[in-house]
Design an enzyme around this catalytic site. Sequence first.
Site, PDB file in Angstrom:
ATOM      1  N   ARG A 180     -17.051   3.940  11.360  1.00  0.00           N
ATOM      2  CA  ARG A 180     -16.155   4.416  10.298  1.00  0.00           C
ATOM      3  C   ARG A 180     -15.064   5.327  10.864  1.00  0.00           C
ATOM      4  O   ARG A 180     -13.988   5.456  10.324  1.00  0.00           O
ATOM      5  CB  ARG A 180     -16.952   5.108   9.191  1.00  0.00           C
TER       6      ARG A 180
ATOM      7  N   TYR B 241       5.587  -2.656  -5.775  1.00  0.00           N
ATOM      8  CA  TYR B 241       4.356  -3.442  -5.811  1.00  0.00           C
ATOM      9  C   TYR B 241       3.496  -2.914  -6.970  1.00  0.00           C
ATOM     10  O   TYR B 241       3.228  -1.716  -7.056  1.00  0.00           O
ATOM     11  CB  TYR B 241       3.616  -3.310  -4.482  1.00  0.00           C
TER      12      TYR B 241
ATOM     13  N   ASP C   2       7.619   1.484   2.105  1.00  0.00           N
ATOM     14  CA  ASP C   2       6.733   0.322   2.163  1.00  0.00           C
ATOM     15  C   ASP C   2       7.561  -0.800   2.780  1.00  0.00           C
ATOM     16  O   ASP C   2       8.475  -1.323   2.148  1.00  0.00           O
ATOM     17  CB  ASP C   2       6.234  -0.029   0.758  1.00  0.00           C
TER      18      ASP C   2
ATOM     19  N   LYS D 246      -0.157  -9.406   4.741  1.00  0.00           N
ATOM     20  CA  LYS D 246       0.967 -10.313   4.528  1.00  0.00           C
ATOM     21  C   LYS D 246       1.481 -10.853   5.871  1.00  0.00           C
ATOM     22  O   LYS D 246       0.779 -11.581   6.520  1.00  0.00           O
ATOM     23  CB  LYS D 246       2.032  -9.591   3.709  1.00  0.00           C
TER      24      LYS D 246
HETATM   25  C1  LIG Z   1       0.352  -6.732  -1.075  1.00  0.00           C
HETATM   26  C2  LIG Z   1       1.188  -5.531  -1.090  1.00  0.00           C
HETATM   27  C3  LIG Z   1       0.614  -4.245  -1.123  1.00  0.00           C
HETATM   28  C4  LIG Z   1      -0.887  -4.035  -1.219  1.00  0.00           C
HETATM   29  O1  LIG Z   1      -1.544  -4.453  -0.070  1.00  0.00           O
HETATM   30  P1  LIG Z   1      -3.058  -5.077  -0.059  1.00  0.00           P
HETATM   31  O2  LIG Z   1      -3.228  -5.413   1.374  1.00  0.00           O
HETATM   32  O3  LIG Z   1      -3.040  -6.262  -0.963  1.00  0.00           O
HETATM   33  O4  LIG Z   1      -3.964  -4.013  -0.540  1.00  0.00           O
HETATM   34  C5  LIG Z   1       1.471  -3.162  -1.096  1.00  0.00           C
HETATM   35  N1  LIG Z   1       2.811  -3.312  -1.045  1.00  0.00           N
HETATM   36  C6  LIG Z   1       3.395  -4.527  -1.021  1.00  0.00           C
HETATM   37  C7  LIG Z   1       4.880  -4.637  -0.967  1.00  0.00           C
HETATM   38  C8  LIG Z   1       2.608  -5.680  -1.049  1.00  0.00           C
HETATM   39  O5  LIG Z   1       3.193  -6.880  -1.047  1.00  0.00           O
END
Ligand SMILES: *Cc1c(COP(=O)(O)O)cnc(C)c1O
Length: 384
Positions: free
Chosen positions: A58, A110, A182, A207
Amino acid sequence: MQSTEKETDPTDRLETLLIHAGAEVDPATGAVTPPIHLATTYQHGPGGEDLHGFEYIREGHPTQTRLETALAAADGGEAALFFSSGLAAVASMLQALPEGSHLVFPKDVYHGVRKMVQRFGSRWGLTATAADVSDLAAVRAALRPETRLVWAETPSNPQLRITEIAALAELVHGHGAELLVDGTFATPILQRPLDLGADVVMHSATKYMGGHSDVLGGALIFRKAAPWHPEILESRHLLGPAASPFNAWLVLRGLRSMACRVERHAANALALAEALHGHPKVETVYYPGLPGHPGHEIARKQMKAFGGMVSVLVRGGREEAVEVASRLRLFTNATSLGGVESLVEHRASIEGPGTPTPQNLLRLSVGLEHADDLIADWKQALGE
Ligand SMILES: *Cc1c(COP(=O)(O)O)cnc(C)c1O
């Protein structure tokens, strides 16, 4: 890239850096690709002495250490932390803000971030204001003396709005607050927010970093290690949003080919956006690579290319949009983005009641198929 005077150093070029960062040959076996260490616990001395630099999974493990080295290098930060998901990274950042902090976050963001702030922000002692973060005047109006963090997402999900990172960083810093970007849609290949003045970058590694729709993960990269890195490292130990070795390994593998993939995603998205722009059945195409996009000039300045995400407003309403989505053959109807395959999603249906997303919007994650095939698929779906 955004690199300036050090341009001749090959390790500054992301194509090269991403192949070699955290890729040291395994000293125990000579393996060229990193081993996956599944161990949950590591030998220590009889009095608890640290012998090997690892103790309990962890708190950290070798596969993750390699990945965090690569993540920090890719975004040009001093330190990085990897998490079990993008939202775990978001939560860890928000939970690290001192009690009583105020947060400014984007109206187009998001949806999981918006819902997290609304559902849990006050429990974590935060107040928050939603603003159009791409508009400096709107951010200035939202700032308060206790504002600690401004959250930006550029390009934004799903409306592909562009925020000028350098200008926003200057405004936010002038106010004594910090800027988080982000960068999930852009990846460090196309945009490096820390070079432009941001303090923290967040990525959903699920992603484009993973890149094959088969791994969940998230990351925070810090321009300066202090104060966030030690603080959030400790909270990751104590609150537990740690990732598995296998997930860290898959994301590390994804980073190796990310530069090639993201360039092709962006080229295909541009070709498709240009083909759909002006089509009689299409009201608008949101893609920062189109000259008519309100953020086009800023995107040209701060991005290397415009990314693989396109949103299409189908002429009509929800019904017409869903009809087009049902006729596409190469685009699978599914959520998420950044994998090799093309996906389409009627975003308002997924975000649920109260969403600001237009009812006739289809969000596309443009994959690595041949661009001509993707364009032909859209033309047949639009009834040509
Ligand atoms: C998918 C996404 C998130 C969240 O990420 P997870 O890996 O699904 O928890 C945050 N910001 C953006 C722009 C995203 O596309």
